[in-house]
Design an enzyme around this catalytic site. Structure first.
Site, mmCIF file in Angstrom:
data_model
loop_
_atom_site.group_PDB
_atom_site.id
_atom_site.type_symbol
_atom_site.label_atom_id
_atom_site.label_comp_id
_atom_site.label_asym_id
_atom_site.label_seq_id
_atom_site.Cartn_x
_atom_site.Cartn_y
_atom_site.Cartn_z
ATOM 1 N N GLY A 66 26.362 -79.405 90.918
ATOM 2 C CA GLY A 66 24.808 -79.887 90.218
ATOM 3 C C GLY A 66 23.556 -79.266 90.032
ATOM 4 O O GLY A 66 23.787 -78.053 90.417
ATOM 5 N N GLU A 67 23.574 -80.143 88.850
ATOM 6 C CA GLU A 67 22.163 -79.951 88.577
ATOM 7 C C GLU A 67 21.188 -78.572 90.378
ATOM 8 O O GLU A 67 20.589 -77.704 89.970
ATOM 9 C CB GLU A 67 21.140 -80.771 88.160
ATOM 10 C CG GLU A 67 21.987 -81.086 86.881
ATOM 11 C CD GLU A 67 22.430 -79.890 85.650
ATOM 12 O OE1 GLU A 67 21.481 -78.325 85.459
ATOM 13 O OE2 GLU A 67 23.132 -80.278 84.780
ATOM 14 N N ARG A 91 37.299 -78.851 93.917
ATOM 15 C CA ARG A 91 37.390 -77.173 92.971
ATOM 16 C C ARG A 91 36.770 -75.638 93.083
ATOM 17 O O ARG A 91 35.570 -75.950 93.833
ATOM 18 C CB ARG A 91 37.533 -77.658 91.782
ATOM 19 C CG ARG A 91 35.734 -78.056 90.609
ATOM 20 C CD ARG A 91 35.949 -78.389 89.611
ATOM 21 N NE ARG A 91 34.751 -78.451 89.021
ATOM 22 C CZ ARG A 91 33.846 -77.766 88.165
ATOM 23 N NH1 ARG A 91 34.539 -76.655 88.039
ATOM 24 N NH2 ARG A 91 32.725 -78.395 87.899
ATOM 25 N N LEU A 130 25.296 -83.639 97.614
ATOM 26 C CA LEU A 130 26.640 -84.445 96.238
ATOM 27 C C LEU A 130 25.725 -85.858 95.605
ATOM 28 O O LEU A 130 25.281 -86.961 96.395
ATOM 29 C CB LEU A 130 27.225 -84.546 97.673
ATOM 30 C CG LEU A 130 28.428 -84.800 96.863
ATOM 31 C CD1 LEU A 130 29.435 -84.157 96.313
ATOM 32 C CD2 LEU A 130 29.542 -85.251 98.567
ATOM 33 N N GLY A 131 26.542 -86.553 94.624
ATOM 34 C CA GLY A 131 26.272 -87.621 94.096
ATOM 35 C C GLY A 131 26.910 -87.787 93.106
ATOM 36 O O GLY A 131 27.178 -87.036 92.195
ATOM 37 N N TYR A 181 21.993 -98.987 93.848
ATOM 38 C CA TYR A 181 21.438 -97.274 93.967
ATOM 39 C C TYR A 181 20.718 -97.464 94.917
ATOM 40 O O TYR A 181 21.302 -96.270 95.657
ATOM 41 C CB TYR A 181 20.779 -97.332 92.297
ATOM 42 C CG TYR A 181 20.650 -95.284 92.399
ATOM 43 C CD1 TYR A 181 21.402 -94.934 91.693
ATOM 44 C CD2 TYR A 181 19.543 -94.923 93.491
ATOM 45 C CE1 TYR A 181 21.279 -93.372 91.654
ATOM 46 C CE2 TYR A 181 19.588 -93.522 92.589
ATOM 47 C CZ TYR A 181 20.261 -92.658 92.246
ATOM 48 O OH TYR A 181 20.308 -91.358 92.102
ATOM 49 N N LYS A 185 21.280 -95.432 98.870
ATOM 50 C CA LYS A 185 20.198 -94.081 99.564
ATOM 51 C C LYS A 185 20.053 -94.378 100.847
ATOM 52 O O LYS A 185 19.914 -93.276 101.574
ATOM 53 C CB LYS A 185 19.746 -93.576 98.030
ATOM 54 C CG LYS A 185 20.233 -93.005 96.539
ATOM 55 C CD LYS A 185 20.964 -91.815 97.198
ATOM 56 C CE LYS A 185 21.182 -91.355 96.071
ATOM 57 N NZ LYS A 185 22.157 -90.416 95.354
ATOM 58 N N ARG A 216 20.932 -90.592 83.549
ATOM 59 C CA ARG A 216 20.762 -91.731 85.231
ATOM 60 C C ARG A 216 19.453 -92.817 85.509
ATOM 61 O O ARG A 216 18.456 -92.859 85.557
ATOM 62 C CB ARG A 216 20.406 -90.691 86.404
ATOM 63 C CG ARG A 216 22.020 -89.712 86.344
ATOM 64 C CD ARG A 216 21.856 -88.837 87.555
ATOM 65 N NE ARG A 216 23.638 -88.232 87.460
ATOM 66 C CZ ARG A 216 23.926 -87.158 88.689
ATOM 67 N NH1 ARG A 216 23.017 -87.320 89.826
ATOM 68 N NH2 ARG A 216 25.186 -87.230 89.007
#
Length: 260
Positions: A66-67, A91, A130-131, A181, A185, A216
């Site tokens: 991810g970013e 992966r 992670l998300g 959301y 969290k 998002r």
């Protein structure tokens, strides 16, 4: 325990990502039991980095594709803080360059994490970036990834001897929120805190200023950057200064540092 982190707003379209990445790294250097005094902050940081390297610690990263995870990994490799870095994901990732040759990669099935408990053993520090989103995975999928996968990973890390856990969350996270959301969290923050890591740190970016292919909306409308730390009890730095971030990907060049 003295909470300390650095926040950086920078150009190149990833300023908010760098805030989280830099903060995750510098968050270690908070041992106020060391009596040595330094003439400058840069000298202090260099000395503490070297002291940390001598501890021969290892870490794992969840969400390295991810970013935020990408930037975090690059920073950790550049600073050479850990003797071993393990990427845990669904992966195997492909990297180019000598800097990545010693990375360890563990491929896991997040639906059967108990079968991969060994991947979480023997790490001193865990980073979780992670998300997903409701738009990408649906409501049930979002809860499964951002709550179930994250919490189970933290539980396995704790059982495997992990001492510190660092969680990327979201600005406005609140387990009592009426918004799914933010509620999810907040729930996972509280449940991981209950695991009683030696140190548990939460990072709450308002919005990540990156060029995404996906939208998002849950991240939009956030202001500033929040960081919380927890030792035996949670310590809160409060809001370091509100700054509105729009989802257009506008760049910020302001550097911010959070000091105790």
């Amino acid at each position: 325990m003295r909470p300390c982190c650095s926040s950086l707003g920078n150009a190149a379209g990833i300023s908010a990502v760098l805030v989280v990445g830099i903060a995750l790294i510098f968050n270690y250097f908070d041992d106020d039991t060391v009596p040595v005094k330094y003439s400058s902050m840069s000298e202090d940081i260099k000395a503490q980095e070297e002291q940390f390297r001598l501890q021969n610690q290892s870490c794992f990263i969840l969400g390295a594709s991810g970013e935020t995870g990408k930037v975090l990994l690059e920073e950790l490799l550049q600073r050479n803080l850990f003797s071993r870095i393990t990427l845990i994901g669904r992966r195997k990732l492909t990297f180019e360059g000598e800097a990545y040759k010693n990375l360890v990669q563990e491929v896991v099935d997040f639906e059967k994490l108990d079968e991969h408990a060994a991947a979480f053993q023997g790490h001193h520090v865990g980073y979780c970036c992670l998300g997903t989103t409701r738009a990408k995975a649906g409501a049930d999928g979002f809860v499964r990834v951002d709550h179930d996968y994250v919490l189970k990973s933290a539980e396995l890390a704790k059982a495997g001897g992990c001492q510190q856990f660092h969680l990327e969350s979201s600005r406005g996270a609140d387990k009592d929120s009426s918004f799914l959301y933010l509620k999810v969290k907040g729930q996972v923050e509280a449940e991981i805190e209950a695991l009683d890591f030696d140190r548990f740190s939460i990072y709450r970016p308002g919005v990540l200023l990156v060029d995404r292919q996906e939208s998002r909306p849950g991240e939009c409308g956030g202001k500033g950057h929040g960081v919380q730390h927890s030792a035996s009890a949670r310590e809160e730095d409060g809001d370091p200064g509100e700054q509105s971030h729009r989802c257009s990907g506008e760049e910020s060049t302001e550097m911010r540092k959070l000091l105790p």
